[in-house]
Design a protein around this motif. Structure first.
Motif, PDB file in Angstrom:
ATOM      1  N   LEU A 156       0.724  -1.407   0.301  1.00 32.58           N
ATOM      2  CA  LEU A 156      -0.229  -0.497   0.025  1.00 32.58           C
ATOM      3  C   LEU A 156       0.845   1.276  -0.125  1.00 32.58           C
ATOM      4  O   LEU A 156       0.148   2.262   0.053  1.00 32.58           O
ATOM      5  CB  LEU A 156      -0.618   0.211   1.507  1.00 32.58           C
ATOM      6  CG  LEU A 156      -1.946  -1.389   1.744  1.00 32.58           C
ATOM      7  CD1 LEU A 156      -2.768  -1.198   2.826  1.00 32.58           C
ATOM      8  CD2 LEU A 156      -2.388  -1.514   0.390  1.00 32.58           C
ATOM      9  N   GLY A 157       2.402   1.720  -0.085  1.00 30.52           N
ATOM     10  CA  GLY A 157       3.106   2.191  -0.125  1.00 30.52           C
ATOM     11  C   GLY A 157       2.910   2.922   1.312  1.00 30.52           C
ATOM     12  O   GLY A 157       3.139   4.505   1.044  1.00 30.52           O
ATOM     13  N   GLN A 158       2.661   2.836   2.303  1.00 23.60           N
ATOM     14  CA  GLN A 158       2.167   3.332   3.674  1.00 23.60           C
ATOM     15  C   GLN A 158       3.206   4.177   4.146  1.00 23.60           C
ATOM     16  O   GLN A 158       4.560   3.135   4.659  1.00 23.60           O
ATOM     17  CB  GLN A 158       1.794   3.357   4.502  1.00 23.60           C
ATOM     18  CG  GLN A 158      -0.242   2.764   4.052  1.00 23.60           C
ATOM     19  CD  GLN A 158      -1.191   3.673   3.931  1.00 23.60           C
ATOM     20  OE1 GLN A 158      -1.645   4.680   4.677  1.00 23.60           O
ATOM     21  NE2 GLN A 158      -0.975   4.346   2.486  1.00 23.60           N
ATOM     22  N   GLN A 159       3.155   5.573   4.698  1.00 25.00           N
ATOM     23  CA  GLN A 159       4.588   5.991   5.282  1.00 25.00           C
ATOM     24  C   GLN A 159       4.951   6.051   6.735  1.00 25.00           C
ATOM     25  O   GLN A 159       5.508   6.009   6.915  1.00 25.00           O
ATOM     26  CB  GLN A 159       5.340   6.338   4.779  1.00 25.00           C
ATOM     27  CG  GLN A 159       5.454   7.688   3.551  1.00 25.00           C
ATOM     28  CD  GLN A 159       5.860   8.778   3.384  1.00 25.00           C
ATOM     29  OE1 GLN A 159       5.991   9.615   3.859  1.00 25.00           O
ATOM     30  NE2 GLN A 159       5.297   9.196   1.936  1.00 25.00           N
ATOM     31  N   ILE A 160       3.487   5.788   7.575  1.00 26.15           N
ATOM     32  CA  ILE A 160       3.324   5.464   8.955  1.00 26.15           C
ATOM     33  C   ILE A 160       2.329   4.318   8.489  1.00 26.15           C
ATOM     34  O   ILE A 160       1.335   4.058   8.687  1.00 26.15           O
ATOM     35  CB  ILE A 160       2.324   6.628   9.144  1.00 26.15           C
ATOM     36  CG1 ILE A 160       3.115   8.132   8.770  1.00 26.15           C
ATOM     37  CG2 ILE A 160       2.256   6.679  10.937  1.00 26.15           C
ATOM     38  CD1 ILE A 160       2.432   9.415   9.096  1.00 26.15           C
ATOM     39  N   VAL A 161       3.230   3.129   9.624  1.00 25.66           N
ATOM     40  CA  VAL A 161       2.022   2.125  10.399  1.00 25.66           C
ATOM     41  C   VAL A 161       2.192   2.398  11.979  1.00 25.66           C
ATOM     42  O   VAL A 161       3.099   2.772  12.448  1.00 25.66           O
ATOM     43  CB  VAL A 161       3.165   0.698  10.028  1.00 25.66           C
ATOM     44  CG1 VAL A 161       2.700  -0.226  10.618  1.00 25.66           C
ATOM     45  CG2 VAL A 161       3.325   1.102   8.486  1.00 25.66           C
ATOM     46  N   TYR A 162       0.884   2.204  12.189  1.00 27.59           N
ATOM     47  CA  TYR A 162       0.313   2.518  13.292  1.00 27.59           C
ATOM     48  C   TYR A 162      -0.026   1.659  14.335  1.00 27.59           C
ATOM     49  O   TYR A 162      -1.764   1.049  13.970  1.00 27.59           O
ATOM     50  CB  TYR A 162      -0.413   3.511  13.824  1.00 27.59           C
ATOM     51  CG  TYR A 162      -0.544   4.640  14.543  1.00 27.59           C
ATOM     52  CD1 TYR A 162      -1.160   3.668  15.532  1.00 27.59           C
ATOM     53  CD2 TYR A 162      -0.620   6.301  14.597  1.00 27.59           C
ATOM     54  CE1 TYR A 162      -1.483   4.569  17.087  1.00 27.59           C
ATOM     55  CE2 TYR A 162      -1.602   6.689  15.708  1.00 27.59           C
ATOM     56  CZ  TYR A 162      -1.409   5.955  16.822  1.00 27.59           C
ATOM     57  OH  TYR A 162      -2.254   6.987  18.184  1.00 27.59           O
ATOM     58  N   LEU A 163       0.802   1.396  15.345  1.00 25.54           N
ATOM     59  CA  LEU A 163       0.052  -0.187  16.378  1.00 25.54           C
ATOM     60  C   LEU A 163      -0.804   0.989  17.300  1.00 25.54           C
ATOM     61  O   LEU A 163      -0.190   1.161  18.117  1.00 25.54           O
ATOM     62  CB  LEU A 163       1.431  -1.265  17.203  1.00 25.54           C
ATOM     63  CG  LEU A 163       2.331  -1.151  16.262  1.00 25.54           C
ATOM     64  CD1 LEU A 163       2.833  -2.553  16.389  1.00 25.54           C
ATOM     65  CD2 LEU A 163       1.001  -2.460  14.808  1.00 25.54           C
ATOM     66  N   GLU A 164      -1.844   0.213  16.890  1.00 23.02           N
ATOM     67  CA  GLU A 164      -2.869   0.917  17.888  1.00 23.02           C
ATOM     68  C   GLU A 164      -3.665   0.211  19.637  1.00 23.02           C
ATOM     69  O   GLU A 164      -4.865  -0.779  18.904  1.00 23.02           O
ATOM     70  CB  GLU A 164      -3.773   1.681  17.471  1.00 23.02           C
ATOM     71  CG  GLU A 164      -5.376   2.341  17.683  1.00 23.02           C
ATOM     72  CD  GLU A 164      -5.062   3.596  18.600  1.00 23.02           C
ATOM     73  OE1 GLU A 164      -4.120   3.165  19.940  1.00 23.02           O
ATOM     74  OE2 GLU A 164      -5.114   4.741  18.308  1.00 23.02           O
ATOM     75  N   TYR A 165      -2.993   0.427  20.135  1.00 25.98           N
ATOM     76  CA  TYR A 165      -3.713  -0.313  22.079  1.00 25.98           C
ATOM     77  C   TYR A 165      -4.305   0.398  22.410  1.00 25.98           C
ATOM     78  O   TYR A 165      -4.587   0.415  23.535  1.00 25.98           O
ATOM     79  CB  TYR A 165      -2.133  -0.698  22.116  1.00 25.98           C
ATOM     80  CG  TYR A 165      -1.225  -2.236  21.788  1.00 25.98           C
ATOM     81  CD1 TYR A 165      -1.745  -3.534  22.270  1.00 25.98           C
ATOM     82  CD2 TYR A 165       0.039  -2.090  20.709  1.00 25.98           C
ATOM     83  CE1 TYR A 165      -1.220  -4.332  21.975  1.00 25.98           C
ATOM     84  CE2 TYR A 165       0.521  -2.943  20.615  1.00 25.98           C
ATOM     85  CZ  TYR A 165      -0.285  -5.168  21.391  1.00 25.98           C
ATOM     86  OH  TYR A 165       0.339  -5.407  20.757  1.00 25.98           O
ATOM     87  N   SER A 166      -5.084   1.523  22.302  1.00 27.06           N
ATOM     88  CA  SER A 166      -5.599   2.523  22.585  1.00 27.06           C
ATOM     89  C   SER A 166      -6.160   2.335  23.963  1.00 27.06           C
ATOM     90  O   SER A 166      -6.984   1.134  23.821  1.00 27.06           O
ATOM     91  CB  SER A 166      -6.704   2.690  22.020  1.00 27.06           C
ATOM     92  OG  SER A 166      -7.459   3.900  22.593  1.00 27.06           O
ATOM     93  N   GLY A 167      -5.512   2.355  25.066  1.00 23.85           N
ATOM     94  CA  GLY A 167      -5.902   2.212  26.436  1.00 23.85           C
ATOM     95  C   GLY A 167      -5.264   0.549  27.279  1.00 23.85           C
ATOM     96  O   GLY A 167      -5.503   0.848  27.966  1.00 23.85           O
ATOM     97  N   THR A 168      -4.817   0.286  26.475  1.00 30.13           N
ATOM     98  CA  THR A 168      -3.532  -0.603  27.474  1.00 30.13           C
ATOM     99  C   THR A 168      -2.373  -0.179  26.747  1.00 30.13           C
ATOM    100  O   THR A 168      -2.231   0.267  25.259  1.00 30.13           O
ATOM    101  CB  THR A 168      -4.811  -2.469  27.009  1.00 30.13           C
ATOM    102  OG1 THR A 168      -3.608  -2.930  27.424  1.00 30.13           O
ATOM    103  CG2 THR A 168      -4.392  -2.212  25.479  1.00 30.13           C
ATOM    104  N   LEU A 169      -1.690  -0.851  27.209  1.00 33.88           N
ATOM    105  CA  LEU A 169      -0.153  -0.848  27.208  1.00 33.88           C
ATOM    106  C   LEU A 169       0.301  -2.423  26.299  1.00 33.88           C
ATOM    107  O   LEU A 169      -0.717  -3.509  26.568  1.00 33.88           O
ATOM    108  CB  LEU A 169       0.827  -1.054  28.164  1.00 33.88           C
ATOM    109  CG  LEU A 169       2.387  -0.480  28.347  1.00 33.88           C
ATOM    110  CD1 LEU A 169       2.279   0.395  26.854  1.00 33.88           C
ATOM    111  CD2 LEU A 169       3.510  -0.906  29.175  1.00 33.88           C
ATOM    112  N   GLY A 170       0.703  -2.206  24.861  1.00 38.92           N
ATOM    113  CA  GLY A 170       1.143  -3.820  24.704  1.00 38.92           C
ATOM    114  C   GLY A 170       1.884  -4.317  24.817  1.00 38.92           C
ATOM    115  O   GLY A 170       2.914  -4.404  25.489  1.00 38.92           O
TER     116      GLY A 170
END
Ligand code: 1GP
Length: 233
Positions: A156-170
């Motif tokens: 997809l040619g994305q320049q930002i990959v965002y691991l989203e654990y919102s609310g908890t520590l991953g």
């Protein structure tokens, strides 16, 4: 020109639907040492709430991005650096993959593409508002997450990959594995960062850590501690 986010260790995300902690002001946030501000939340983000925060940031020097939940609105430019548009790779509802984006492009006459960037989200906390809202499939093992990160960059040619654990520590091992597979994309990590140690731990394995709820729940000094953790990592 290098993308702005390549320099970011620590980002503070402000939810326009939530109040600041007692006594804190918007301009205090920029003084924490955080590298950039993102205005965005999952629910009840209105044009006027975002615009009034942008107005409060008129004299800050760090970048200020708006992360729209649905239709990005064109905001006044005085303080706005650009837009970060989420694409949720593991969303069950395809609205969050291309649906909302399609509708937005179709219904908007002029889009400021030069200010518009995308983030490839992988949502990993099934109990978070964003997971519920997007019907994300969070039942992923480390290999699944790594494959999403790789396809985000290479297909997809994305320049930002965002691991989203919102609310908890991953899981730092999953974050490290995702970063390892990326060649030049920036790995953002967000979720549950609440003190020096958690910021340090996640900043060791991610390129950029994002702090959200802490700002609203505990305030500026707590955010400052996380800036120190991310900087030391
Ligand atoms: C949310 O990734 C951010 O989009 C930060 O998460 O609110 O848990 O800090 P927290």
């Amino acid at each position: 020109m290098a993308a702005a986010w390549e320099q970011w260790n620590h980002v503070t995300k402000i939810d326009p639907d939530k109040a600041l902690h007692d006594g804190d002001t918007f301009t205090d946030i920029a003084d924490t040492g955080t590298d950039a501000l993102i205005l965005g939340g999952t629910t009840n983000v209105t044009e006027s709430s975002v615009q009034s925060i942008l107005d409060a940031f008129v004299s800050v020097e760090i970048p200020v991005f708006v992360e729209p939940t649905y239709h990005p609105t064109t905001f006044q430019h005085a303080t706005l650096t650009g837009y970060l548009i989420p694409i949720v790779l593991n969303a069950g509802d395809r609205t969050w993959v291309t649906g909302a984006h399609h509708e937005w492009v179709r219904s908007t006459e002029t889009i400021e593409w030069e200010l518009t960037h995308t983030e490839a989200y992988i949502v990993l906390n099934p109990d978070s508002a964003v997971a519920i809202y997007t019907q994300a499939n969070c039942d992923l093992d480390a290999d699944d997450v790594v494959a999403y990160a790789e396809l985000a960059e290479q297909i997809l040619g994305q320049q930002i990959v965002y691991l989203e654990y919102s609310g908890t520590l991953g899981d730092p091992a999953v974050v490290a594995a995702a970063r390892d597979v990326l060649s030049s994309a920036q790995l953002f990590y967000g979720g549950g960062i609440h003190d020096y140690d958690s910021a340090y731990k996640m900043a060791k394995v991610a390129d950029t850590v994002v702090v959200g709820d802490l700002l609203h729940d505990a305030g500026i000094e707590a955010v400052e501690e996380t800036v120190r953790g991310a900087t030391d990592a």
